[in-house]
Motif scaffolding. Structure first.
Motif, mmCIF file in Angstrom:
data_model
loop_
_atom_site.group_PDB
_atom_site.id
_atom_site.type_symbol
_atom_site.label_atom_id
_atom_site.label_comp_id
_atom_site.label_asym_id
_atom_site.label_seq_id
_atom_site.Cartn_x
_atom_site.Cartn_y
_atom_site.Cartn_z
ATOM 1 N N ALA A 12 -4.151 -7.930 -5.038
ATOM 2 C CA ALA A 12 -3.662 -6.674 -4.466
ATOM 3 C C ALA A 12 -2.149 -6.560 -4.542
ATOM 4 C CB ALA A 12 -4.126 -6.537 -3.026
ATOM 5 N N THR B 123 -4.961 4.890 -4.851
ATOM 6 C CA THR B 123 -3.674 5.223 -5.446
ATOM 7 C C THR B 123 -3.865 5.689 -6.884
ATOM 8 O OG1 THR B 123 -2.786 3.415 -4.165
ATOM 9 C CG2 THR B 123 -1.353 4.341 -5.856
ATOM 10 N N ALA C 114 -2.445 -1.817 -8.017
ATOM 11 C CA ALA C 114 -2.519 -0.795 -6.974
ATOM 12 C C ALA C 114 -3.963 -0.516 -6.590
ATOM 13 C CB ALA C 114 -1.846 0.480 -7.446
ATOM 14 N N SER C 115 -4.151 0.077 -5.437
ATOM 15 C CA SER C 115 -5.508 0.335 -4.942
ATOM 16 C C SER C 115 -6.178 1.441 -5.752
ATOM 17 C CB SER C 115 -5.429 0.749 -3.473
ATOM 18 O OG SER C 115 -4.934 2.072 -3.403
ATOM 19 N N SER D 160 -10.564 -1.093 -8.689
ATOM 20 C CA SER D 160 -11.144 -1.909 -7.622
ATOM 21 C C SER D 160 -11.202 -3.365 -8.043
ATOM 22 C CB SER D 160 -12.562 -1.427 -7.288
ATOM 23 O OG SER D 160 -12.557 -0.068 -7.016
ATOM 24 N N TYR E 173 -7.749 -4.770 -8.116
ATOM 25 C CA TYR E 173 -7.195 -4.754 -6.758
ATOM 26 C C TYR E 173 -7.768 -5.912 -5.958
ATOM 27 C CZ TYR E 173 -5.853 -2.853 -2.201
ATOM 28 O OH TYR E 173 -5.317 -2.672 -0.962
ATOM 29 N N PRO F 285 0.832 -1.204 0.000
ATOM 30 C CA PRO F 285 0.000 0.000 0.000
ATOM 31 C C PRO F 285 0.872 1.263 0.000
ATOM 32 C CG PRO F 285 -0.751 -1.546 1.664
ATOM 33 C CD PRO F 285 0.517 -2.103 1.114
#
Lengths: 167, 495, 314
Positions: free
Chosen positions: C232, C240, C236-237, C225, C228, C180
């Motif tokens: 993950a 981000t 990337a989220s 999403s 992710y 993260p």
């Protein structure tokens, strides 16, 4: 070996699909002639030296005629034809006549002798009458082609500017 | 006051109305009146008088029962009759006697035909000038449930309706109920803008003094173009008209209040439409006012009457949004001229390129995308503009009002609309000519074939006779031979 | 009566005003280099425009009056790194104005967003110069005079700092796993937030409509999403993705350029969704760390077709 076979199979499949498509979506008649005919003003005046709009369209489709032979179509008609046929825009050929506002034939009913010659000349059956009876023009149907002028033995037909559509 | 929903889009404009004055000012008599013969919608009233004829005020001078009538505003002599397409008019030289046709008793709606109304010369007086009789004829087929009397003068300056209500609310109510009965509507609503408080008061008082139960008064918020027929129906009924849908399709008949007043007048005593209220205003008009003008009054007389002495002025017919420049001062007051604007000649602000910001789309009450229409019309792409619904444009000019690049959009759209109409007309004619030509070709071909067949038959016929001839000849020869033979044998015998 | 509530140059002024928070934030983090870019790019753009306008037989200052060139130049200046060779913003702005705008016929005629044309040209022509981001100005230890010295002699090993997207790419290429990101520590996130502020202002002043920014951000967030949640460690989220690179700026200031965007509302939504998806695709599987410029340019290409598709409907 397998690759070659696959390829051959694919070719065959594609060919079959094309053949199906050509059968399925086959167009009756000559679509280009119809498209050209749709642009022409349908006055049937024969100023292009062909006996009507469709024959001119056929000649254009065959590449036998220039696109500037239709005075009633005007400059905008030439432009539309040029775009459709991928040709250069050229000015109207004055030999075929000049572009002018739409006209309408009027028969001087006092002078008309009822010879029926104009009735036979009219390409759109816009003149009504019978032998030895006075003739008259159906204003809504007249295309202003002037083909009725030469046959008249008493020169009783006159062209007047047609009143256009009112806003 | 009844709450009403609002239509979408539109622009908020300051009303800037001209104050009403009572009694209503009247233009002094003029020596000449040029009564126009063309109505909007392309109708032309055939003249029914000749040069030198004497006419009375209110006498029918043009238009048969199928065309909207035109009447002489004064008594006098017919000076000239012009039938040129765009300037058709009959010029009356007033004799100053003001003689009128005799009045007739009031008529009941049931005893009146559409043609009677047509002859009365009624046209929409809210600016569009559509023949009232034609609209009522369409209404007759649609059986409207509600009659809307449009007193929403949404364009700034124009104050004819307020003046009319102040002067003659009684005739308006009479006309409204008469028209309601004529059209068969159950209910009649007179619609005002919510800023016209005085008019509302006057009408309410007049209504409570009368016994017209089927009439009510409602208001719509002040927002241009609330007075446009489609937007008015949207505001009153709560649902927008679909593209191409007319108010009558929803059972609503809309009539301008001026038209209703003129109709009421005619129903009462037979007075045809020969005068109307005109608001004269503008920044070069020292005394803005709304006054009665006979139809056919030269515009120059109005300019002189209000005391506009400025030399370099532009004249406009209509309000500041939809108004059109008047080409020349010799123009005359027509039945649909609500407003004459006298403005000091102004340089038009220069338009810059469209950045497609979309402000116009927000303002458009018809949900069009003026920026797209502009784009298509810039490239003379009429089919493209049609696909973007150019025919649905009501030419209200909201887009002009908000355009940050100052592009005269509605002018372009008006030109585009008429070009499109012309094109459709031409295409229709071409299609018709083609069908007739093809039919004729087919007939001629048929004839030719028949002729050929006849020829063949005749040829075949002659061929048969030839054969017969040949056969006959052969037979004759044979006979002769036989005879010869017989002769010789006889002779032989004889010998 | 006939004067609109706002004129074109006023619209542009509002856009400039909306750029202010992000510009200030950039200067706060990256120092005088940004100021230099903000001076050089507009000067170059205006000079080029004057020259081309003259060549086209128009008054040279006609387009200055509408401020559109200024907006394009400033957006370009805020897209490139703070420490670049001085000729970079000059060339970028020149390409933006000449190729991106004037060659198509000037204001209102350009099919592509001019600022992004200039930026994309710089990105493919000078990949090194356009992707070297320094750490915060205060940490570089540079002085203003260093900006005018030879770019190549700067101590890049010491002062460069990989952006989040860059760092992620490097990690993945090296076979590592994503962790993260600490977005709060990134100047880019703060600048993105400033762009968001400016975007909100534009929305409030109804200079832009919500359709494009909303659909664009939604598409990026949705794509991010989904992947992710799938893995993950490789993707990337969403946070981000939205708050790094030029995503927010693109959503509110670039993609919304009405000249090169479709006009129909539904077409705008499709346009925004397309850009969002493309941004994610280019970022995740393309060779460039960020994809906003290319995504916008590609969808600009599709705008007329989208308008054609949705015409007559509203």
């Amino acid at each position: 070996m397998i690759a070659a076979l696959c390829f051959a199979l694919l070719c065959a499949l594609a060919g079959f699909l094309l053949w199906m498509a050509s059968r399925r979506f086959a167009v009756k008649g000559n679509p280009l002639v119809d498209e050209i005919d749709a642009i022409l003003p349908q006055t049937q005046c024969a100023q292009c030296n062909y006996p009507g709009c469709r024959p001119y369209a056929e000649a254009l489709a065959n590449g036998e005629a220039e696109i500037n032979q239709c005075p009633p179509g005007g400059e905008s008609g030439v432009r539309a034809l040029a775009e459709l046929l991928g040709r250069e825009v050229i000015p109207l050929n004055v030999e075929h006549g000049e572009a002018k506002v739409p006209h309408l034939a009027i028969i001087d009913e006092a002078v008309c002798i009822g010879c029926t010659k104009c009735i036979q000349a009219c390409p759109v059956d816009a003149i009504l009458g019978a032998a030895k009876l006075m003739h008259t023009v159906i204003a809504d149907e007249c295309t202003g082609c002037e083909l009725c002028l030469p046959p008249c033995p008493v020169d009783c037909i006159e062209m007047v500017p047609a009143t256009g559509v009112q806003p | 006051m009844k709450e009403t929903s609002v239509f979408s889009g539109g622009v908020r404009l300051e009303p800037n109305k001209v104050a009403t004055q009572l009694p209503t000012p009247q233009l002094p008599p003029q020596p000449l009146y040029a009564v126009p013969l063309n109505t909007r919608g392309g109708q032309f009233a055939e003249p029914r008088v000749q040069v030198g004829d004497a006419v009375l005020g209110g006498q029918l001078i043009a238009g048969a029962r199928s065309k909207v009538g035109a009447h002489s505003p004064v008594s006098g002599l017919v000076k000239s009759v012009q039938t040129e397409n765009n300037k058709a008019c009959i010029v009356i030289e007033a004799d100053g006697l003001q003689q009128k046709i005799p009045a007739r008793p009031p008529v009941h709606p049931a005893s009146v035909s559409i043609d009677d109304l047509r002859e009365a010369g009624l046209t929409g007086m809210g600016g569009a000038g559509f023949p009232t009789a034609d609209k009522l004829q369409a209404a007759g087929l649609n059986k409207p449930k509600m009659l809307l009397i449009n007193a929403v003068e949404c364009e700034p300056l124009i104050s004819c309706d307020a003046q009319l209500i102040a002067e003659d609310a009684k005739t308006i109510l009479f006309g409204a109920d008469w028209l309601r009965q004529f059209s068969g509507a159950y209910h009649c609503q007179i619609v005002l803008e919510d800023h016209s408080v005085d008019s509302h008061k006057i009408l309410t008082t007049a209504l409570s003094d009368s016994d017209f139960d089927a009439i009510s008064i409602s208001t719509v918020p002040t927002r241009y173009p609330a007075g446009s027929e489609r937007q008015l129906v949207h505001a009153i009924t709560g649902t927008a008209l679909l593209p191409g849908e007319r108010p009558l399709d929803k059972g609503v008949l809309v009539q301008n209040i001026g038209t209703v007043h003129a109709l009421g007048h005619w129903a009462q005593d037979g007075t045809p439409l020969t005068k109307r209220l005109v608001t004269v205003a503008g920044n070069a008009c020292p005394t803005p006012q709304t006054l009665w003008c006979p139809i056919g009054t030269p515009v120059a007389a109005l300019v002189e009457y209000v005391g506009a002495t400025e030399k370099n002025v532009d004249l406009f017919q209509g309000g500041p949004v939809m108004g059109q420049p008047l080409s020349d001062a010799t123009a005359a007051v027509s039945k649909h001229m609500q407003c004459l604007r006298i403005e000091i000649e102004a340089k038009k602000p220069e338009a810059i390129a469209c950045i497609r910001c979309g402000d116009c789309a927000e303002a458009c009450p018809e949900h069009l995308l003026p920026q797209q229409l502009h784009w298509q019309l810039q490239g003379d792409n009429l089919p493209g503009a049609q696909a973007e619904r150019l025919p649905d444009c009501i030419l209200c000019g909201c887009c002009d009002l908000v355009c940050p690049s100052l592009i005269p959009l509605s002018k372009q759209f008006a030109a585009g609309k008429s070009a499109l109409r012309l094109r459709q007309h031409t295409e229709l004619r071409a299609a018709k000519a083609k069908t007739r030509f093809d039919a004729r070709e087919l007939r001629l071909e048929e004839k030719e074939r028949e002729r050929q067949e006849r020829m063949k038959k005749r040829k075949a016929g002659t061929a048969k006779t030839d054969k017969q001839k040949a056969v006959a000849e052969a037979m004759a020869r044979a006979r002769a031979k036989r005879a010869e033979k017989a002769g010789t044998s006889k002779g032989d015998k004889d010998e | 009566m006939n004067s609109p509530t706002r004129k074109t140059h006023q619209v542009m002024n509002e856009v400039l005003l909306a750029c202010l928070p992000a510009a200030l934030m950039s200067v706060w983090f990256y120092g005088p280099g940004i100021v230099l870019n903000l001076i050089l790019a507009p000067l170059s753009a205006l000079a080029c425009e004057a020259v081309v306008s003259t060549m086209r037989g128009r008054p040279p200052m006609s387009t200055w009056a509408d401020r559109s060139t200024l907006v394009a130049a400033i957006l370009l200046a805020l897209s490139i790194p703070p420490i670049v060779p001085l000729w970079l913003p000059v060339i970028g702005a020149a390409i933006a104005v000449v190729v991106g705008k004037q060659l198509y016929g000037g204001l209102g005629q350009n099919p592509f967003n001019p600022a992004m044309v200039g930026y994309a040209a710089l990105l493919v022509s000078f990949p090194l110069e356009t992707s070297l981001w320094p750490t915060q100005w205060s940490e570089t230890g540079l002085t203003v005079t260093d900006l005018f010295t030879d770019y190549n002699t700067l101590p890049w090993d010491a002062i460069s700092s990989a952006t989040v997207l860059d760092a992620n790419n490097t990690t993945l290429r090296a076979g590592g796993e994503l962790r993260p990101n600490d977005l709060i520590a990134q100047p880019a996130s703060w600048i993105a937030f400033a762009w968001l502020l400016g975007g909100a202002w534009l929305l409030k002043r109804s200079i832009i409509s919500w359709h494009i920014p909303a659909s664009l951000l939604l598409a990026v967030a949705f794509m991010a999403s989904v992947f992710y949640l799938v893995d993950a460690t490789r993707y990337a989220s969403p946070l981000t993705h939205v708050f790094s690179g030029a995503c927010v700026m693109g959503a509110f200031f670039i993609a919304t350029d009405p000249v090169s965007a479709p006009a129909h509302r539904r077409a705008r939504i499709v346009f925004g969704l397309g850009i969002g998806v493309l941004i994610y695709v280019i970022r995740s599987w393309g060779s460039f760390p960020d994809g906003v410029a290319f995504a916008v340019l590609l969808m600009n290409l599709a705008a007329p077709a989208l308008d054609h598709l949705y015409r007559g409907r509203s």
